[in-house]
Scaffold this active site. Structure first.
Site, short mmCIF file in Angstrom:
data_model
loop_
_atom_site.label_atom_id
_atom_site.label_comp_id
_atom_site.label_asym_id
_atom_site.label_seq_id
_atom_site.Cartn_x
_atom_site.Cartn_y
_atom_site.Cartn_z
N ASP A 284 -30.02 -10.09 25.95
CA ASP A 284 -29.43 -10.03 24.59
C ASP A 284 -27.97 -9.38 24.64
OD1 ASP A 284 -31.56 -10.54 23.40
OD2 ASP A 284 -32.43 -8.68 23.18
N ARG B 120 -28.40 5.53 11.24
CA ARG B 120 -29.13 6.62 10.05
C ARG B 120 -29.59 7.74 10.68
NH1 ARG B 120 -34.10 3.53 7.25
NH2 ARG B 120 -34.80 3.40 9.35
N THR B 121 -30.38 7.49 11.59
CA THR B 121 -31.06 8.55 12.40
C THR B 121 -30.01 9.21 13.30
OG1 THR B 121 -33.18 7.54 12.02
CG2 THR B 121 -32.84 9.40 13.51
N GLY C 213 -26.06 1.09 14.33
CA GLY C 213 -27.45 1.08 14.61
C GLY C 213 -27.55 1.63 15.91
N THR D 113 -41.18 -12.15 23.61
CA THR D 113 -41.00 -11.74 22.34
C THR D 113 -41.79 -10.56 21.84
OG1 THR D 113 -40.28 -12.47 20.01
CG2 THR D 113 -41.91 -13.53 20.91
N LYS E 178 -42.04 -6.86 24.47
CA LYS E 178 -40.84 -6.70 25.19
C LYS E 178 -40.66 -5.46 25.92
CE LYS E 178 -37.16 -9.18 22.92
NZ LYS E 178 -35.88 -9.00 22.03
N TYR F 50 -29.15 -13.48 11.82
CA TYR F 50 -28.69 -15.00 11.52
C TYR F 50 -29.26 -15.59 10.37
CZ TYR F 50 -32.88 -15.35 14.24
OH TYR F 50 -34.33 -15.20 14.86
P1 ATR Z 1 -34.03 -4.08 16.90
O1 ATR Z 1 -34.83 -4.10 18.08
O2 ATR Z 1 -34.00 -5.39 16.15
O3 ATR Z 1 -32.81 -3.34 17.05
P2 ATR Z 1 -35.22 -1.56 16.30
O4 ATR Z 1 -35.18 -0.99 17.33
O5 ATR Z 1 -36.37 -1.10 15.03
O6 ATR Z 1 -34.88 -3.06 16.07
O7 ATR Z 1 -33.84 -0.82 15.20
C1 ATR Z 1 -33.33 -1.03 14.18
C2 ATR Z 1 -32.24 -0.35 13.75
O8 ATR Z 1 -31.82 -0.35 12.22
C3 ATR Z 1 -32.17 1.15 13.92
O9 ATR Z 1 -30.82 1.62 14.29
C4 ATR Z 1 -32.62 1.63 12.39
O10 ATR Z 1 -32.20 2.73 12.28
P3 ATR Z 1 -32.92 4.41 12.37
O11 ATR Z 1 -32.80 4.66 13.96
O12 ATR Z 1 -32.45 5.40 11.69
O13 ATR Z 1 -34.32 4.02 11.93
C5 ATR Z 1 -31.83 0.77 11.65
N1 ATR Z 1 -32.21 0.65 10.22
C6 ATR Z 1 -33.44 0.22 9.86
N2 ATR Z 1 -33.55 0.11 8.43
C7 ATR Z 1 -32.20 0.72 8.04
C8 ATR Z 1 -31.88 1.33 6.68
N3 ATR Z 1 -32.77 0.78 5.62
N4 ATR Z 1 -30.94 1.85 6.94
C9 ATR Z 1 -30.32 2.17 7.83
N5 ATR Z 1 -30.62 1.73 9.21
C10 ATR Z 1 -31.51 1.00 9.07
#
Ligand code: ATR
Length: 282
Positions: free
Chosen positions: A110, A159-160, A134, A70, A74, A224
């Protein structure tokens, strides 16, 4: 349930992370071992950054059979694993490691866990059009498994935008038969909407516009906790069926158990463990 005996033949499993005390896996996996009367135990291992290079040697010495990984290891664990599954390689992340004849092999369960969760929820994805919100680690894992299934279309919205574009171009290389693109952002009809972002976990946010949600037939939020996120609440108010991420959490553990033991996991007992653990989370 049978009585667990620990003796000279007891097999050892565990989870590696920092922190690790919050993990639901020790209870879930230990109950599963007991249910199948397997002489095995599963422990949490709090590992510091500078100990990671010696981890596999230490596990080899104590004859540990397999482990989960974890946060924050990872990705870093991959540097030490001689073998990786195709999924782990694609995602760039490992959550399950098994001892092999020649060393260790890393998997990411996953995405495959997500697909099994869909089956359990009787959500058919054959020929479906899916909107994935995402482009982080969870999105990559789910997208990989989706494009290995026979879906019709996958749109990735993030978002990005550059990260969504990067993921889409990687996905296109593994299956040319599926239409894969970044989401145009305009409301369009989808059979399934999947939120993989953390939006709605601690804040009251929803990661996409109501007009977009309204055009989806089914919603899954992989969060969850809380069980009813603002997105799921909105979907409910629009009469769209929704599910949270508990099943994905369950089935990633089910898949790990099956990789280690080669046996069918006792899903009901593992679900009960997760439900109990979640009841204690604030
Ligand atoms: P995980 O391993 O849980 O998927 P991560 O790799 O950090 O976590 O990814 C987080 C995702 O949530 C990303 O798609 C992120 O968008 P960015 O690529 O733009 O950073 C998205 N995310 C996190 N906070 C956000 C917010 N406030 N609004 C929109 N998207 C968000």
């Amino acid at each position: 349930m049978t009585t667990l005996t620990i003796n000279g033949n007891t097999k050892l499993y565990g989870i590696v992370g920092n922190p690790v005390s919050h993990s639901f896996s020790p209870d879930m996996q230990t109950r599963a071992f007991r249910e199948l009367n397997l002489n095995s135990v599963y422990l949490p291992f709090l590992i510091r950054d500078h100990d990671l290079p010696n981890l596999l040697t230490a596990f080899q010495l104590i004859n540990l059979q397999g482990f989960n990984v974890t946060v924050p290891y990872k990705e870093k664990i991959m540097n030490y694993l001689p073998e990786l599954s195709e999924e782990a390689e694609f995602i760039g992340s490992v959550n399950t490691v098994v001892k092999t004849k020649d060393g260790w092999k890393g998997y990411c369960t996953d995405g495959s866990g997500f697909i099994r969760a869909l089956k359990n929820q009787k959500i058919a994805i054959k020929n479906s059009k899916i909107l994935l919100v995402g482009a982080g680690g969870s999105a990559k894992a789910i997208a990989f498994s989706l494009v290995k299934s026979s879906i019709a279309r996958l749109h990735v919205q993030n978002r990005t935008k550059e990260k969504a574009e990067e993921l889409v171009s990687k996905l296109k290389r593994i299956n040319q038969a599926i239409e894969i693109s970044t989401s145009p952002g305009d409301p369009s009809n989808y059979d399934l909407l999947i939120n993989t972002t953390s939006v709605g976990m601690k804040d009251k946010g929803i990661p996409l516009a109501e007009e977009q949600i309204a055009k989806c037939k089914q919603v899954i939020d992989i969060i969850y906790n809380p069980p009813l996120t603002p997105l799921l609440y909105k979907a409910k108010s629009l009469n769209i069926p929704g599910n949270n991420g508990i099943d994905m959490l369950l089935y990633q553990g089910v898949e790990a158990f099956e990789i280690w033991t080669g046996q069918t996991a006792p899903v009901a007992i593992m679900r009960e463990s997760l439900k109990n653990s979640l009841a204690f989370v604030k």
